[in-house]
Scaffold this active site. Structure first.
Site, PDB file in Angstrom:
ATOM      1  N   SER A 151       0.790  -1.395   0.012  1.00  0.00           N
ATOM      2  CA  SER A 151       0.102   0.026  -0.148  1.00  0.00           C
ATOM      3  C   SER A 151       0.730   1.194   0.109  1.00  0.00           C
ATOM      4  O   SER A 151       0.379   2.345  -0.115  1.00  0.00           O
ATOM      5  CB  SER A 151      -0.949  -0.062   1.205  1.00  0.00           C
ATOM      6  OG  SER A 151      -1.965  -0.610   0.847  1.00  0.00           O
ATOM      7  N   LYS A 205       0.560   3.386  -2.936  1.00  0.00           N
ATOM      8  CA  LYS A 205      -0.670   4.237  -3.390  1.00  0.00           C
ATOM      9  C   LYS A 205      -0.271   5.860  -3.084  1.00  0.00           C
ATOM     10  O   LYS A 205      -0.929   6.553  -3.799  1.00  0.00           O
ATOM     11  CB  LYS A 205      -1.534   3.916  -2.407  1.00  0.00           C
ATOM     12  CG  LYS A 205      -2.277   2.312  -2.326  1.00  0.00           C
ATOM     13  CD  LYS A 205      -3.080   2.254  -1.260  1.00  0.00           C
ATOM     14  CE  LYS A 205      -3.720   0.612  -1.222  1.00  0.00           C
ATOM     15  NZ  LYS A 205      -4.464   0.151  -0.060  1.00  0.00           N
ATOM     16  N   TYR A 226      -2.207  -3.004 -11.027  1.00  0.00           N
ATOM     17  CA  TYR A 226      -2.100  -2.826  -9.527  1.00  0.00           C
ATOM     18  C   TYR A 226      -1.212  -3.809  -8.782  1.00  0.00           C
ATOM     19  O   TYR A 226      -0.798  -3.332  -7.858  1.00  0.00           O
ATOM     20  CB  TYR A 226      -3.772  -2.799  -9.037  1.00  0.00           C
ATOM     21  CG  TYR A 226      -3.980  -2.564  -7.402  1.00  0.00           C
ATOM     22  CD1 TYR A 226      -3.815  -1.385  -6.917  1.00  0.00           C
ATOM     23  CD2 TYR A 226      -3.980  -3.755  -6.621  1.00  0.00           C
ATOM     24  CE1 TYR A 226      -4.011  -1.178  -5.511  1.00  0.00           C
ATOM     25  CE2 TYR A 226      -4.190  -3.477  -5.209  1.00  0.00           C
ATOM     26  CZ  TYR A 226      -3.872  -2.538  -4.941  1.00  0.00           C
ATOM     27  OH  TYR A 226      -4.267  -2.348  -3.369  1.00  0.00           O
ATOM     28  N   TYR A 247      -4.535   3.576   7.605  1.00  0.00           N
ATOM     29  CA  TYR A 247      -5.835   3.139   7.624  1.00  0.00           C
ATOM     30  C   TYR A 247      -6.646   3.481   8.833  1.00  0.00           C
ATOM     31  O   TYR A 247      -6.580   4.611   9.578  1.00  0.00           O
ATOM     32  CB  TYR A 247      -5.847   1.334   7.470  1.00  0.00           C
ATOM     33  CG  TYR A 247      -5.154   1.032   6.139  1.00  0.00           C
ATOM     34  CD1 TYR A 247      -5.499   1.514   4.927  1.00  0.00           C
ATOM     35  CD2 TYR A 247      -3.833   0.866   6.216  1.00  0.00           C
ATOM     36  CE1 TYR A 247      -4.988   1.215   3.977  1.00  0.00           C
ATOM     37  CE2 TYR A 247      -3.074   0.217   5.272  1.00  0.00           C
ATOM     38  CZ  TYR A 247      -3.791   0.888   3.819  1.00  0.00           C
ATOM     39  OH  TYR A 247      -2.967   0.462   2.585  1.00  0.00           O
ATOM     40  N   VAL A 303       1.115  -3.804   3.885  1.00  0.00           N
ATOM     41  CA  VAL A 303       1.032  -4.958   4.479  1.00  0.00           C
ATOM     42  C   VAL A 303       2.255  -6.137   4.252  1.00  0.00           C
ATOM     43  O   VAL A 303       2.113  -6.884   4.918  1.00  0.00           O
ATOM     44  CB  VAL A 303      -0.083  -5.993   4.070  1.00  0.00           C
ATOM     45  CG1 VAL A 303      -1.567  -5.445   4.459  1.00  0.00           C
ATOM     46  CG2 VAL A 303      -0.062  -6.199   2.379  1.00  0.00           C
TER      47      VAL A 303
HETATM   48  O1  DON Z   1      -4.491  -4.447  -2.348  1.00  0.00           O
HETATM   49  C1  DON Z   1      -3.999  -5.149  -1.445  1.00  0.00           C
HETATM   50  O2  DON Z   1      -4.581  -5.895  -0.531  1.00  0.00           O
HETATM   51  C2  DON Z   1      -2.406  -5.207  -0.968  1.00  0.00           C
HETATM   52  N1  DON Z   1      -1.722  -5.198  -2.428  1.00  0.00           N
HETATM   53  C3  DON Z   1      -2.045  -3.947  -0.496  1.00  0.00           C
HETATM   54  C4  DON Z   1      -2.744  -3.756   0.941  1.00  0.00           C
HETATM   55  C5  DON Z   1      -1.864  -3.105   1.976  1.00  0.00           C
HETATM   56  O3  DON Z   1      -0.716  -2.877   1.966  1.00  0.00           O
HETATM   57  C6  DON Z   1      -2.591  -2.669   3.123  1.00  0.00           C
HETATM   58  N2  DON Z   1      -1.819  -2.147   4.217  1.00  0.00           N
HETATM   59  N3  DON Z   1      -1.448  -2.038   5.068  1.00  0.00           N
END
Ligand code: DON
Length: 309
Positions: free
Chosen positions: A65, A68, A193, A245, A263
């Site tokens: 994330s 982003k 993505y 978040y 994540v």
């Molecule tokens: O879209 C997803 O679920 C992952 N590629 C990224 C999510 C993420 O990193 C949330 N973070 N804390």
């Protein structure tokens, strides 16, 4: 000064490492399960050659994330604020990053902000480029400009692993397509993505990106304006309001530094007009943030009085 106090950084990382035992590596993307739960590393970058590091700093990880923030910068540079924010909002949600609920309960059903998955997917759909490969190349080139490292690429295994299991993100895309928020071929959008999320680097690279955002988008060495001043301001604001978040409020109180987590266990932090910090600690708390990484930032913030509030 944070930039020349290696002893304090070593002590803090040792103390923060104890918290890894209370977290767990992400497992909903199968490839991320391979990470070592106990590891923690940090780089603090202050421009030029001034970089302090501690922990297992050779380790690389995928942005997840954190990407982003980078794609948001790119699409704001491509299209401008008015267009981008007509398709994605500016408000925190208080919901988990992958939640679908606000898409349904809000009218119009545009995603509430670019840091949740729905918003990030809408942002990725706005990257300019003739083909999917052009879009990915532009994004990678942007990451090369931000880090000064031209060999950075995406990790194919992690991208594939996420692509094959991304049914929740597929649902978000189909919901948004039905409501006219995106118009893309969903599989193509998810392909881009998941590659964006799988861009792989080390803590020093991450700290350098954080540093550019901290310093109004400028590479202070070359004086090159890599991100326009106003866009760097927008990024830092989203990092404060939505970067961690549904833990963003607590993080703002306890740490008070613009930061974005992923994540994989990465956290990129940007102290306005100051240093960039890159952290990797894959043991996550129940909201998907690096448990030891957040502790480390809390200690750094308290010790050096880094909160912007
Ligand atoms: O879209 C997803 O679920 C992952 N590629 C990224 C999510 C993420 O990193 C949330 N973070 N804390």
């Amino acid at each position: 000064m944070i930039c020349n106090d290696q002893g304090t950084l070593n002590e803090m990382i040792e103390a923060a490492k104890n918290y890894t035992q209370f977290g767990k590596v992400a497992d909903y993307i199968p490839a991320l399960q391979l990470a070592n739960n106990d590891t923690l590393s940090v780089a603090v970058y202050g421009g030029g050659k001034s970089c302090m590091k501690a922990g297992n700093i050779e380790e690389t990880f995928t942005l997840q994330s954190i990407s982003k923030v980078i794609t948001l910068a790119l699409v704001l540079m491509d299209h401008g604020e008015e267009y981008v924010f007509s398709r994605v909002g500016m408000e925190p949600t208080g919901d988990p990053f992958n939640s679908i609920i606000k898409l349904e309960t809000h009218t119009p059903s545009k995603p509430l902000n670019p840091m949740i998955n729905a918003g990030a997917l809408a942002v990725t759909s706005m990257i300019s480029g003739r083909t999917a490969r052009d879009k990915l190349d532009r994004l990678l080139q942007f990451v090369h400009d931000l880090t000064g490292r031209k060999t950075i690429n995406f990790n194919e295994n992690v991208a594939k692993s996420e692509f094959e299991t991304a049914d929740l993100n597929r649902s978000l895309c189909y919901f948004m397509k039905q409501h006219g928020v995106i118009h893309d071929n969903v599989e193509e959008l998810l392909d881009l993505y998941t590659k964006q999320c799988a861009i792989e680097m080390n803590c020093e690279d991450l700290a350098k990106m954080g540093y550019i955002i901290a310093n109004e988008g400028q590479d202070t060495e070359t004086k090159q304006q890599i991100i326009p001043h106003d866009i760097a301001r927008i990024l830092k604001t989203f990092m404060i309001t939505c970067g961690m978040y549904n833990a963003s409020g607590e993080f703002a109180i306890r740490v008070g530094i613009p930061a974005k987590s992923g994540v994989s266990g990465g956290i990129m932090a940007s102290i306005p007009h100051g240093v960039g910090i890159g952290i990797y600690g894959p043991a996550l708390d129940d909201k998907g943030n690096s448990i030891a990484g957040m502790k480390l930032l809390e200690s750094l913030s308290a010790h050096y009085d880094l909160s912007i509030f």
